[in-house]
Scaffold this motif. Structure first.
Motif, PDB file in Angstrom:
ATOM      1  N   GLU A 315      47.315  55.889-135.780  1.00 41.97           N
ATOM      2  CA  GLU A 315      48.300  54.923-134.971  1.00 41.97           C
ATOM      3  C   GLU A 315      47.267  55.092-133.415  1.00 41.97           C
ATOM      4  O   GLU A 315      47.746  54.914-132.695  1.00 41.97           O
ATOM      5  N   GLN A 319      45.897  52.112-131.256  1.00 43.72           N
ATOM      6  CA  GLN A 319      46.477  51.874-130.008  1.00 43.72           C
ATOM      7  C   GLN A 319      45.879  51.188-128.886  1.00 43.72           C
ATOM      8  O   GLN A 319      46.102  50.716-128.135  1.00 43.72           O
ATOM      9  N   LYS A 329      52.380  43.448-135.350  1.00 46.86           N
ATOM     10  CA  LYS A 329      53.449  45.245-135.712  1.00 46.86           C
ATOM     11  C   LYS A 329      54.274  45.521-137.215  1.00 46.86           C
ATOM     12  O   LYS A 329      54.349  43.841-137.575  1.00 46.86           O
TER      13      LYS A 329
END
Length: 357
Positions: A315, A319, A329
């Motif tokens: 994650e 990002q 999303k």
């Protein structure tokens, strides 16, 4: 005949043990006469091999000799200081990865104690260099050195030390920003602010990578590779066999599609990379449960989608890596999965985490 085979096997085992014992004695003699860490790499290798071959006495003796060497090297580094202490700390971090991957408790503990004693003085020395630096650019270089220390501490999961290094970097960066704003020349002011922004981003990127490739993740990856190699009887996969986005953790799920005829060689490469990364090929689509976001990217002959889940190292990694134009999303993805963006793209291969996300 059975007895003869058994005797031959026993002789082979005894011969291997004797060879390993001889190697240990030579490495131990070398280590006793030195306080640098070069013999440490060999001692760790011997301890790991002895552990794998069920030779606990040799493993314990090699681990003890290694721990003694680490103590002497740490003491010398504390006495000497300067670049020697920094170099020793770098080697400690490297050896800590090896000890964790080999699952050797005593060497890990010895390295943890040594690093706990070295990080503070090394960081203090870097900050002194920052304060004494003759110009703004030199100060920026030393601030970047603090970022390196923070990344190293993060990668070996020393959270308290990493936090201290991060706070020190932020403080120095703030001082640099104030000094940059005070520059009389507009072009010089802009140049300094741009350089500082790049250094800050570089620090952030390094911390993301350090979290995504910490000692536990690397050890798990190496252990899974070793287990598969033992089962298959083939060569051990190396880290270069695994693409960066797969090596950043083991919890993401990747769907790959082709726009034309499926190439068997490409499919085989995808399968090998998937298995080497600690994941498994599957016939099912990636799960959308606990999905943080989806990242689109190009693939040889088509396109791929990486499903990134909440609370995983990936994650943080994606990002930074996935641009806003390629990111969707999680709450915008159907429970049945997402469509590929490339025309005529057909799902060909799914590489899933070994456990549910």
């Amino acid at each position: 005949m059975v007895v003869a085979c058994g005797s031959a096997h026993g002789a082979d085992v005894n011969s291997a043990a004797a060879d390993l014992r001889a190697a240990f004695r030579e490495a131990a003699r070398d280590a006793k006469t030195r306080d640098d860490l070069d013999p440490g790499y060999e001692l760790l290798g011997i301890a790991e091999t002895a552990q794998q071959q069920n030779l606990p006495q040799i493993a314990a003796e090699a681990a003890t000799a290694f721990a003694d060497l680490v103590k002497r090297a740490a003491a010398k580094a504390l006495r000497t200081g300067g670049s020697a202490a920094e170099d020793t700390l770098d080697q400690f971090v490297d050896l800590r990865f090896m000890a964790r991957t080999a699952n050797l408790p005593l060497p890990q503990a010895a390295l943890d104690d040594a690093m706990a004693s070295l990080f503070p003085p090394v960081a203090a020395a870097v900050q002194r260099k920052f304060e004494e630096a003759p110009d703004w650019s030199a100060k920026l270089t030393f601030a970047d050195d603090l970022a390196d220390l923070q990344a190293s501490a993060t990668q070996i999961m020393k959270e308290d030390i990493a936090k201290e290094m991060g706070e020190a970097f932020d403080k120095k960066a703030a001082q640099l920003e104030t000094a940059a704003q005070e520059a009389a020349d507009a072009e010089e002011r802009a140049r300094r602010l741009e350089a500082l922004a790049k250094t800050r981003k570089s620090r952030d990127d390094r911390i993301v990578d350090a979290n995504a490739n910490n000692i536990n993740i690397v050890a798990a990856l190496m252990h899974s590779q070793s287990a598969r190699t033992a089962d298959a009887g083939s060569r051990a996969p190396s880290e270069v066999d695994v693409p960066e986005e797969l090596a950043a953790g083991t919890r993401s799920c990747i769907e790959t599609a082709f726009t034309g005829k499926q190439d068997p060689a490409v499919l085989r490469s995808l399968q090998v990379s998937c298995i080497n990364s600690g994941r498994l090929p599957t016939q099912n689509r990636c799960s959308t449960s606990n999905l943080a976001f989806l990242c689109y990217d190009a693939a040889p002959g088509g396109e791929k989608m990486t499903y990134v889940y909440r609370g995983t190292p990936e994650e943080l990694y994606f990002q930074r890596r996935c641009g806003s134009d390629r990111l969707v999303k999680g709450d915008q993805v159907s429970s049945n999965g997402a469509p590929f963006r490339t025309n005529n793209a057909v799902l060909a291969f799914v590489c899933a985490p070994p456990v549910s996300p």
